[in-house]
Design an enzyme around this catalytic site. Structure first.
Site, short mmCIF file in Angstrom:
data_model
loop_
_atom_site.label_atom_id
_atom_site.label_comp_id
_atom_site.label_asym_id
_atom_site.label_seq_id
_atom_site.Cartn_x
_atom_site.Cartn_y
_atom_site.Cartn_z
CD GLU A 180 39.18 39.44 32.59
OE1 GLU A 180 38.60 39.47 31.49
OE2 GLU A 180 39.66 40.46 33.13
CG ASP A 218 45.80 39.55 48.43
OD1 ASP A 218 45.64 40.77 48.69
OD2 ASP A 218 45.67 38.65 49.29
CD1 TRP A 219 46.52 36.11 43.46
CD2 TRP A 219 45.93 35.25 41.49
NE1 TRP A 219 46.69 34.75 43.55
CE2 TRP A 219 46.33 34.20 42.34
CE3 TRP A 219 45.50 34.94 40.21
CZ2 TRP A 219 46.33 32.86 41.93
CZ3 TRP A 219 45.49 33.61 39.80
CH2 TRP A 219 45.91 32.59 40.65
CG HIS A 236 36.01 39.79 35.48
ND1 HIS A 236 36.53 39.45 36.71
CD2 HIS A 236 34.84 39.11 35.36
CE1 HIS A 236 35.71 38.59 37.31
NE2 HIS A 236 34.68 38.37 36.51
NE ARG A 281 39.83 45.15 36.90
CZ ARG A 281 41.12 45.34 37.17
NH1 ARG A 281 41.60 46.57 37.24
NH2 ARG A 281 41.93 44.32 37.36
CG HIS A 282 36.92 42.54 39.98
ND1 HIS A 282 38.15 42.69 40.61
CD2 HIS A 282 37.19 41.99 38.78
CE1 HIS A 282 39.11 42.25 39.82
NE2 HIS A 282 38.55 41.81 38.70
#
Length: 220
Positions: A84, A15-16, A151, A10-11
């Site tokens: 994703e 901020d999200w 993702h 996963r990356h």
């Protein structure tokens, strides 16, 4: 040659992610923490010696993949099918927004059905099917190991599909943390008929990873 080992990473953090906001196809960049996570995790993932690295076309995944590729002197291939989950009407909303606005649908999507999708979005089943096309093509290639940098929601669905888990229980898999990974291997080496086995899930730099409830939201 067929794949013997597949790593799903996963990356790093965005901020999200911090705001528990549904990213989906939105192209949200890594934040400073996410970039540091990618740099820190890269040596451990590179040590798994993937013969090919493929990432989602979204920057948060691609930039994470570049850190691993730099250590191996490899290129990163980009494939849109590794994006994703498209979150439809939920994209850009926070988890609390969705729970308030679609309480029953959120619960069903999170825990009980691989075929349930956000309004106007994709189901886990659909995401897993498109991602599995990439795995099938890698199987027909000339490498025995691959790294997909992708993702959280895609990892849950693809893991369930490759392990041949009943789709009703895919939602029981916890979300993978930022810059953590899943390792799958074939029990009988390159025998494509042997199926995949789970070697590690939510592996990372911490010696013990304690799931944070719903802190990791598939689809983010």
């Amino acid at each position: 040659m067929t794949l013997e080992r597949l790593v799903l990473m996963r990356h790093g953090q965005t901020d999200w992610n911090v705001a528990f906001r549904m990213q989906g196809h939105s192209n949200i960049a890594l934040n400073a923490v996410g970039r540091s996570q990618a740099v820190a995790a890269a040596p451990s993932v590179a040590a798994l010696a993937p013969g090919v690295i493929v990432s989602s076309d979204l920057d948060r995944a691609h930039d994470t993949a570049l850190e691993v590729a730099a250590l191996l002197g490899q290129k990163v291939l980009i494939d849109k099918r590794l994006r994703e989950t498209h979150m439809g009407q939920w994209e850009g909303l926070t988890r609390d927004d969705v729970v308030t606005g679609w309480p029953g649908e959120w619960a069903q999507w999170r825990t009980t059905s691989a075929h349930k999708s956000p309004p106007d979005g994709e189901s886990r089943w659909q995401v897993a099917q498109r991602a599995n096309q990439v795995v099938t093509e890698l199987d027909a290639g000339n490498t025995d190991s691959a790294l997909l940098v992708v993702h959280g929601g895609l990892i849950v669905g693809l893991t369930g599909l490759l392990l041949d888990l009943p789709d009703a229980v895919w939602g029981h898999l916890i979300g993978v943390n930022n810059c953590h990974w899943v390792v799958l291997h074939r029990l009988d080496g390159a025998d494509i008929t042997s199926g995949w086995r789970l070697h590690s899930y939510n592996a990372g730099l911490a010696s013990v990873v304690i799931p944070g409830g719903e802190d990791e939201v598939p689809g983010a």
